[in-house]
Design a protein around this motif. Structure first.
Motif, short mmCIF file in Angstrom:
data_model
loop_
_atom_site.label_atom_id
_atom_site.label_comp_id
_atom_site.label_asym_id
_atom_site.label_seq_id
_atom_site.Cartn_x
_atom_site.Cartn_y
_atom_site.Cartn_z
N ALA A 62 0.82 -1.21 0.00
CA ALA A 62 0.00 0.00 0.00
C ALA A 62 0.86 1.26 0.00
CB ALA A 62 -0.93 0.00 1.21
N PHE A 63 2.02 1.19 0.64
CA PHE A 63 2.88 2.38 0.79
C PHE A 63 3.80 2.61 -0.40
CE2 PHE A 63 3.01 2.10 5.76
CZ PHE A 63 1.65 2.31 5.80
N ALA A 64 3.89 1.67 -1.32
CA ALA A 64 4.84 1.78 -2.43
C ALA A 64 4.61 3.07 -3.22
CB ALA A 64 4.70 0.57 -3.35
N GLY A 65 5.65 3.87 -3.33
CA GLY A 65 5.58 5.10 -4.11
C GLY A 65 5.01 6.30 -3.38
N ALA A 66 4.63 6.14 -2.12
CA ALA A 66 4.00 7.25 -1.38
C ALA A 66 5.04 8.27 -0.93
CB ALA A 66 3.25 6.71 -0.18
N ASP A 67 4.65 9.53 -0.94
CA ASP A 67 5.49 10.61 -0.42
C ASP A 67 5.38 10.73 1.10
OD1 ASP A 67 6.43 11.46 -2.96
OD2 ASP A 67 4.54 12.53 -3.28
N VAL A 68 4.20 10.39 1.63
CA VAL A 68 3.96 10.52 3.07
C VAL A 68 2.89 9.52 3.48
CG1 VAL A 68 2.32 12.41 2.63
CG2 VAL A 68 3.22 12.09 4.94
N VAL A 69 3.06 8.96 4.66
CA VAL A 69 2.03 8.15 5.30
C VAL A 69 1.51 8.92 6.50
CG1 VAL A 69 1.53 6.07 6.64
CG2 VAL A 69 2.92 5.92 4.56
N MET A 70 0.19 9.10 6.54
CA MET A 70 -0.45 9.70 7.70
C MET A 70 -1.18 8.59 8.44
SD MET A 70 -1.71 13.50 6.64
CE MET A 70 -0.47 14.74 6.20
N HIS A 71 -0.67 8.24 9.62
CA HIS A 71 -1.14 7.08 10.36
C HIS A 71 -2.18 7.51 11.39
CE1 HIS A 71 -1.46 3.41 12.50
NE2 HIS A 71 -0.65 3.74 13.51
N LEU A 72 -3.47 7.25 11.06
CA LEU A 72 -4.57 7.61 11.95
C LEU A 72 -5.33 6.39 12.45
CD1 LEU A 72 -4.05 10.30 10.23
CD2 LEU A 72 -6.43 10.85 10.72
#
Length: 325
Positions: A62-72
């Motif tokens: 799911a995170f592949a290629g993401a600039d930022v993860v916002m963990h809520l």
């Protein structure tokens, strides 16, 4: 941008705002407690991963290629803290570890983690700045399962992520409310009970019991202001920083009940009840640090309650409401 818990209350409002602002958005949520219907209006522009936030391998994809993860992602709601503390802790702790480690593996540069005002429990200073010591008063009380899990989540974010992210930020939201926030929080429960009393068309004031004598205070922040704060923090805030996001308009629980009654044109006979074990006498954030970034909450409590009440009145026949009552 990936939002874990994007089907949750704050998460869905954040997802909708991000899409409107032009972000490519992915959501990670099992939808066990969240609901994709919350962001239905932008669903065609969102990539949904219906995986468990504790599943590290699924998160890597799911995170592949993401600039930022916002963990809520979390198990929220005071009722859950008392009744399901094991699940609260399991999702909170193992979820934080999985998110941080998956982000490291996927080379995500930025990480934003949602904490809570519960990390202070009964703060020594009110309004409370970010520098006040975190507290776990009693490990035997399941009430602290949530606050305890968030304290550990902050440690995981700042230490596991220490050498692997360009930017790590933690925000502590304070008493967020708004339409479609669920049914296990004080404002929707007050609204639901008041609507039920109004529907019964009793003569005279409607009996309305509250926990304790109503002197406890909170500072409620409308969800749109919380989302604005998150985005302000991310765009202008620093690395390895903690921010309070909320409103500093402090009100008593007694005053809150009165305002709910007034908004419904209902006279309430407010009666004291048993206080919750582990309740906090006062809670109000010092938001000076966020104000320094240009953040200003815009929706006052009366206006926010009106919008929230309108939604709950419209949905008063929902199945989940009937289960609550």
């Amino acid at each position: 941008m990936v939002v874990t818990g994007g089907g949750g209350f704050i998460g869905a409002y954040l997802v909708k705002r991000l899409v409107r602002d032009g972000w490519d958005v992915a959501v990670v949520d099992t939808m066990v407690r969240g609901h994709a219907s919350r962001f239905a209006e932008v669903a065609d522009d969102v990539q949904l991963f219906t995986c468990d936030v504790r599943d590290e391998q699924a998160l890597e994809q799911a995170f592949a290629g993401a600039d930022v993860v916002m963990h809520l992602a979390a198990i929220n709601g005071t009722e859950n803290f008392y009744k399901r503390p094991e699940l609260v802790l399991d999702v909170g702790l193992r979820g934080a570890l999985a998110v941080v480690n998956a982000g490291r593996t996927a080379d995500v540069p930025d990480l934003v983690v949602a904490s809570t005002a519960e990390v202070y429990q009964t703060p020594a200073v009110v309004p409370t700045p970010e520098t006040v010591s975190l507290t776990l008063p009693d490990s035997l009380n399941p009430r602290y399962s949530y606050g305890g899990s968030k304290i550990v989540s902050e440690l995981i974010a700042f230490n596991y992520a220490r050498e692997h992210y360009n930017r790590v930020q933690v925000f502590r939201p304070h008493n967020v409310y708004g339409p479609d926030m669920g049914w296990k929080h004080v404002i929707p429960q007050f609204i639901t009970r008041a609507v039920l009393g109004k529907d019964r068309k009793l003569t005279g004031p409607t009996p309305f019991e509250i926990q304790g004598d109503g002197s406890e205070t909170r500072a409620f922040c409308y969800v749109d202001d919380i989302v604005e704060g998150i985005l302000t923090m991310y765009s202008s805030g620093g690395h390895r920083e903690i921010y309070h996001i909320g409103n500093d308009e402090e009100v008593s629980v007694l005053d809150l009940a009165r305002r709910v009654g007034e908004a419904l044109n209902l006279e309430l006979d407010i009666q004291s009840g048993q206080p919750a074990v582990g309740g906090t006498p006062r809670r109000c954030p010092d938001i000076s640090k966020m104000r320094g970034l240009g953040y200003r909450p815009k929706v006052d409590l009366n206006e926010g309650l009106r919008r929230t009440i309108d939604w709950y009145v419209e949905h008063s026949g929902d199945t989940v409401t009937n289960e609550l009552l």
